[in-house]
Design a protein around this motif. Structure first.
Motif, PDB file in Angstrom:
ATOM      1  N   GLU A 774       0.830  -1.205   0.000  1.00 59.97           N
ATOM      2  CA  GLU A 774       0.000   0.000   0.000  1.00 59.97           C
ATOM      3  C   GLU A 774       0.867   1.260   0.000  1.00 59.97           C
ATOM      4  O   GLU A 774       0.582   2.228  -0.715  1.00 59.97           O
ATOM      5  N   ARG A 775       1.908   1.260   0.803  1.00 62.37           N
ATOM      6  CA  ARG A 775       2.769   2.452   0.880  1.00 62.37           C
ATOM      7  C   ARG A 775       3.601   2.627  -0.403  1.00 62.37           C
ATOM      8  O   ARG A 775       3.720   3.730  -0.926  1.00 62.37           O
ATOM      9  N   LEU A 776       4.168   1.542  -0.882  1.00 61.29           N
ATOM     10  CA  LEU A 776       5.025   1.641  -2.058  1.00 61.29           C
ATOM     11  C   LEU A 776       4.245   1.990  -3.316  1.00 61.29           C
ATOM     12  O   LEU A 776       4.806   2.554  -4.264  1.00 61.29           O
ATOM     13  N   GLU A 777       2.961   1.674  -3.343  1.00 58.61           N
ATOM     14  CA  GLU A 777       2.125   2.081  -4.481  1.00 58.61           C
ATOM     15  C   GLU A 777       2.004   3.598  -4.573  1.00 58.61           C
ATOM     16  O   GLU A 777       1.669   4.125  -5.638  1.00 58.61           O
ATOM     17  N   ARG A 778       2.277   4.295  -3.482  1.00 60.19           N
ATOM     18  CA  ARG A 778       2.194   5.760  -3.475  1.00 60.19           C
ATOM     19  C   ARG A 778       3.552   6.405  -3.784  1.00 60.19           C
ATOM     20  O   ARG A 778       3.704   7.620  -3.679  1.00 60.19           O
ATOM     21  N   THR A 779       4.526   5.594  -4.130  1.00 63.01           N
ATOM     22  CA  THR A 779       5.862   6.105  -4.435  1.00 63.01           C
ATOM     23  C   THR A 779       6.185   5.903  -5.909  1.00 63.01           C
ATOM     24  O   THR A 779       5.393   5.329  -6.666  1.00 63.01           O
ATOM     25  N   THR A 780       7.365   6.355  -6.274  1.00 64.91           N
ATOM     26  CA  THR A 780       7.869   6.114  -7.636  1.00 64.91           C
ATOM     27  C   THR A 780       8.754   4.880  -7.684  1.00 64.91           C
ATOM     28  O   THR A 780       9.315   4.561  -8.742  1.00 64.91           O
ATOM     29  N   MET A 781       8.900   4.167  -6.574  1.00 65.99           N
ATOM     30  CA  MET A 781       9.835   3.050  -6.481  1.00 65.99           C
ATOM     31  C   MET A 781       9.175   1.771  -7.003  1.00 65.99           C
ATOM     32  O   MET A 781       8.871   0.827  -6.255  1.00 65.99           O
ATOM     33  N   HIS A 782       8.990   1.712  -8.314  1.00 74.26           N
ATOM     34  CA  HIS A 782       8.229   0.616  -8.920  1.00 74.26           C
ATOM     35  C   HIS A 782       8.963  -0.717  -8.864  1.00 74.26           C
ATOM     36  O   HIS A 782       8.328  -1.772  -8.772  1.00 74.26           O
ATOM     37  N   ALA A 783      10.297  -0.678  -8.904  1.00 79.52           N
ATOM     38  CA  ALA A 783      11.044  -1.935  -8.771  1.00 79.52           C
ATOM     39  C   ALA A 783      10.872  -2.504  -7.373  1.00 79.52           C
ATOM     40  O   ALA A 783      10.699  -3.720  -7.195  1.00 79.52           O
ATOM     41  N   ASP A 784      10.909  -1.657  -6.361  1.00 72.62           N
ATOM     42  CA  ASP A 784      10.668  -2.102  -4.987  1.00 72.62           C
ATOM     43  C   ASP A 784       9.260  -2.673  -4.830  1.00 72.62           C
ATOM     44  O   ASP A 784       9.053  -3.678  -4.140  1.00 72.62           O
ATOM     45  N   LEU A 785       8.290  -2.026  -5.461  1.00 72.90           N
ATOM     46  CA  LEU A 785       6.915  -2.499  -5.380  1.00 72.90           C
ATOM     47  C   LEU A 785       6.796  -3.884  -6.008  1.00 72.90           C
ATOM     48  O   LEU A 785       6.158  -4.787  -5.433  1.00 72.90           O
TER      49      LEU A 785
END
Length: 910
Positions: A774-785
């Motif tokens: 949920e948190r990473l979906e709000r970031t630009t860190m798509h590889a981490d997601l």
């Protein structure tokens, strides 16, 4: 095609003929001919120029005595095309006119200047193909070579041929297409030798000459003239032990010595004045009492021609004549040349001649050289500034003035890359009468020399000492030096010797500096708080610094980099990427060539993290070109991380071996952490968790490397948890949470939630995985997601929740495939199969329909609405090359206009 009398040069002439054919078809070509003196490079350039019917041919010859004059060769090359200045964009026109000394303006950056020269050449070639010939490149001034190398790397479709000849390959041109010119074959060598003989030659002597000259054409023509009839007949006195170039020069020297006295004097004048200006030469000759008929014996001997310009038969003639003359004679001709050069139109050449004519201290000439250094500085000729100031120092008698000039010369050499000269000059300062301020500047130069040549280890301690010494003398420079010390400490990391970043922070906190309230002030406050008070205390000042850098109209390249580092430390993904992109745009738009490779490195890393793969290949290509332009040795961290995320083990292994050895040698601790982190990514992508854990353990225990330490901790947690080393993984999670908790961003808390999930069980693990997604979906860190979806899907499968597992594994697979992360894609495919699902068809749209990286970059910029001239400015190309790439893009994609690019190119937005 006939080789115009060039024996044994069929292969070389064929290469040159192909180049001519290409430029007549609208393409551009570059070639560097290299080989020993006399081997035939000049003759090949002459052949090429003679064959270029219908082309515009411009040539220039490098001269050893002009190596210190900034842009001397470029000035001669551009002079016939200056009628095209009006068509250049204003910033480029200003840069070029300033560099050439025909305009006044701020110091031109070489990148902007390179663009100006590229545009000038391209405009000239629009009328008819342009052939540019540069002989004796080894003696062309460094400023000109840097610009020509920049242009050469960007020529593509302008109908330009740039062919250069050099005795050795210079570092800044070593990556260009080359052709080694070697000795001609024995049969051709015999024929050439026979053509130079006036009588019969003993067969054994002939074979000996051919063997000793190794087929060198000039030696074959000249050496027989040094031997008597008896020597030629019997083989006595052959120059077995002589170096070839010395032997050839000696033959020219002997020919010159046989001339009448007035002719020898005329020849020495011509050798001392490298521009070949006949009017200037004859004015000087008149002052020396040399009559006009003195030229005839020189021309009859075949040593030089006197027409509208003076041309030597070969550059070795010039060097032989000049170097064999007595010092007093050389000083005499330089003095006369200095008198006849126009002081208003060419003051720098006049100053240089006068300096060479002066044996001892001469305050007037030293002052003139200092003024020349100021003019060279305004043109951006760093090497010329250093050379003028160094010579001015040598001619200065007053101890105080000598110390001042030596210090200025040392700083100029440091900036120009003349590290050895800078070291020698600060010794001159220390032996003179340095003030306290001078000593502080010497300390700074020594520290910067260490940082530039070694990059790590004791550089932080040296810069800290310099910053302390500057506090009472130059507070603003002291503040900048403290920030430089922090930069050095960040690079050195675990390898730092003599002081820690905490030591730098304590000294900076005690420094009662003037508060300017700018980005640098805020950065200094933030880094001091970070290393003395910890993450929680540093977050607010670092956030203010990041915001200030984003709002400030024109922060410099260094401040943008430190602000980017601050954004990484506070886990601000958008701020970090925006500052990296802004830094890159600033480097491109301002022409800050020195900062371009590092800026590209950062953007490559963040585009990789953000899952924007289509841009990465072109950025990598630009990085390689930029490091070639700067000659920099910057480690390819961006390429390393990009290769690790792509799962390209072969490319990664090659990069990693070189990068790791390099950073260890230089003492760059942060570089070693990045190498270990990237290697762990590769191992984790392949499911080799024991190898990943072992690789990254050292990096995970090093918590001072901003960004890299936290990334390494994340890889260690995954590897240790999957190896069953839960206690070690949990300990690493607590270290990570000290950073992420203070930052409190979605990226930070998402990374922490994923790490805690890996060491948790049951509902706790489930909820933490969901929180992380949920948190990473709000970031630009798509590889981490994508990696979080994978880890959650793997956990769900092991928990026998196969339906839920397939949902997340499929999401991970799709994301990895779209981002070109092949090893992670394969890992997700294996998990999907184990979860009872077929593997989705791989899409992989990184570079559509076989576009090259540069074509893809041009196409995406055109898709986004940029005009050709804007694309050319951003990518440092000519507009004709941009159009050339677009035509190829349209053909490959099966479209006919720019408006169709949106339909066929992948969306690379966030």
């Amino acid at each position: 095609m006939a080789t115009d009398g060039l024996l044994g040069r069929h292969v070389e002439c064929e290469v040159l003929d192909h180049i001519l054919g290409d430029i007549r078809e609208g393409l551009s070509r570059t070639l560097v001919l290299h080989g020993e003196p006399g081997i035939g490079k000049t003759a090949l350039l002459g052949y090429f120029g003679a064959q270029a019917a219908g082309c515009r041919v411009i040539s220039v010859v490098g001269v050893e005595s002009e190596m210190e004059l900034a842009y001397a060769a470029l000035q001669q090359l551009c002079a016939p095309m200056l009628d095209g200045l009006a068509s250049l964009p204003a910033p480029q026109r200003a840069a070029l006119t300033t560099a050439l000394g025909i305009g006044v303006g701020p110091v031109p950056d070489r990148l902007l200047l390179g663009l100006a020269v590229l545009a000038l050449f391209a405009d000239a070639a629009a009328e008819r193909p342009l052939v540019l010939l540069v002989d004796d490149l080894q003696w062309v001034d460094e400023s000109s070579v840097a610009v020509l190398a920049f242009v050469a790397r960007r020529l593509a479709a302008e109908s330009i041929a740039l062919v250069m000849a050099s005795r050795v390959l210079r570092p800044d041109t070593a990556t260009l297409p080359t052709l080694e010119v070697r000795g001609i074959k024995p049969a051709e060598a015999r024929a050439l030798l026979d053509s130079a003989l006036l009588g019969p030659l003993d067969a054994e002597v002939r074979d000996q000459l051919i063997a000793e000259t190794r087929g060198n054409p000039l030696a074959l023509l000249q050496l027989p003239q040094r031997l008597s009839v008896l020597e030629l007949a019997g083989g006595f006195g052959l120059p077995v032990a002589e170096r070839l170039s010395e032997a050839v020069e000696d033959s020219f020297r002997r020919a010159a010595e046989s001339l009448p006295e007035s002719s020898r004097r005329l020849l020495l004048l011509a050798a001392a004045e490298p521009r070949g200006d006949s009017a200037l030469l004859w004015r000087a000759a008149a002052r020396l009492g040399v009559p006009p008929d003195a030229a005839a014996p020189v021309m009859e001997a075949g040593l030089a021609e006197f027409g509208t310009r003076v041309r030597f038969r070969h550059p070795l003639v010039r060097s032989a004549v000049y170097n064999s003359a007595a010092l007093t004679l050389r000083q005499q001709v330089h003095a006369v040349l200095g008198d006849v050069v126009d002081a208003r139109s060419d003051p720098d050449r006049r100053a240089w001649h006068r300096a060479r004519a002066t044996a001892g201290p001469d305050d007037e000439v030293a002052e003139e050289l200092e003024r020349s250094a100021e003019r060279a500085s305004a043109r951006g000729g760093l090497t010329a500034v250093a050379a003028f100031l160094e010579r001015a120092t040598a001619l200065t008698a007053d101890p105080g003035v000598r110390t001042r000039r030596a210090l200025a010369a040392a700083e100029a050499n440091l900036e120009a890359g003349g590290f050895q000269a800078a070291t020698e000059l600060i010794t001159v300062v220390e032996r003179g009468e340095p003030t306290a301020g001078d000593r502080a500047r010497v300390d700074l130069i020594r520290a910067q020399l260490n940082y530039m040549t070694d990059r790590g280890r004791d550089s932080p301690a040296l810069l800290l000492a310099a910053a302390r010494r500057l506090e009472s003398i130059d507070p603003v420079r002291s503040r900048a030096t403290y920030l430089e010390a922090f930069s050095a400490g960040m690079f050195a990391g675990r390898f730092a010797e003599g002081c820690s970043r905490s030591d730098i922070a304590r000294a900076a906190r005690a420094f009662d500096r003037p508060r300017l309230g700018d980005t640098d002030d805020l950065l200094l406050d933030g880094f001091v708080a970070l290393y003395l008070d910890g993450n929680a205390s540093a977050t607010t000042p670092l956030r203010r610094a990041v915001d200030a850098a984003a709002d400030e109209a024109a922060p410099d390249i260094r401040s943008l980099w430190l602000a980017h580092v601050a954004a990484v430390q506070i886990w601000d993904d958008r701020g970090a990427e925006e500052l990296a992109l802004r830094r890159l745009m600033r480097a491109r738009s301002s022409g800050a060539l020195g900062g371009l490779p590092a800026a590209l490195n950062s953007v490559i890393v963040w585009r990789t993290f953000s899952g924007v793969p289509a841009e990465v290949p072109a950025l990598l290509q630009e990085f390689e070109a930029a490091t070639g332009d700067t000659g920099g040795g910057l480690a390819p961290h961006g390429a390393l991380i990009a290769a690790a995320f792509r799962g390209d083990r072969s490319e990664f292994s090659s990069l990693a071996a070189t990068a790791k050895a390099d950073v260890i040698r230089r003492g760059e601790g942060v570089g070693l952490t990045i190498c270990e982190y990237a290697q762990a990514v590769v191992h984790n992508s392949e499911g080799d968790w024991p190898a990943a854990m072992a690789t990254v353990r050292g990096a995970a225990e090093t918590l001072e490397d901003i960004g890299a330490s936290a990334w390494a901790l994340g890889e260690f947690v995954e590897a240790a948890a999957r190896c069953g080393a839960i206690d070690a993984a949990a300990h690493a999670v607590e270290k990570l949470s000290e950073m992420t908790g203070a930052a409190g961003t979605d990226w930070a808390l998402g990374a922490e939630a994923r790490a805690r999930a890996l060491v948790s069980d049951g509902d706790d693990a489930d909820s933490r995985y969901q929180e992380a997604i949920e948190r990473l979906e709000r970031t630009t860190m798509h590889a981490d997601l994508a990696r979080t979806h994978l880890l959650y899907g793997e956990w769900l499968r092991r928990a026998r929740r196969r339906t839920d597992a397939r949902t997340h594994l499929r999401a991970a697979h799709e994301r990895f495939d779209a981002m070109g992360m092949r090893a992670f894609t394969d890992r997700a495919a294996r998990e999907l199969k184990a979860a009872g699902s077929s593997t989705p068809k791989r899409v992989g749209t990184v570079s559509p329909d076989g576009l090259t990286p540069q074509e893809a970059q041009v196409a995406m910029m055109a898709r986004d609405g940029l005009a050709n001239i804007d694309i050319a400015a951003r990518l440092f190309l000519s507009p004709r090359t941009v159009q050339y790439h677009l035509r190829k893009v349209f053909t490959k994609l099966g479209i006919s206009s720019r408006t169709q690019l949106h339909r066929v190119l992948p969306d690379t937005g966030d």
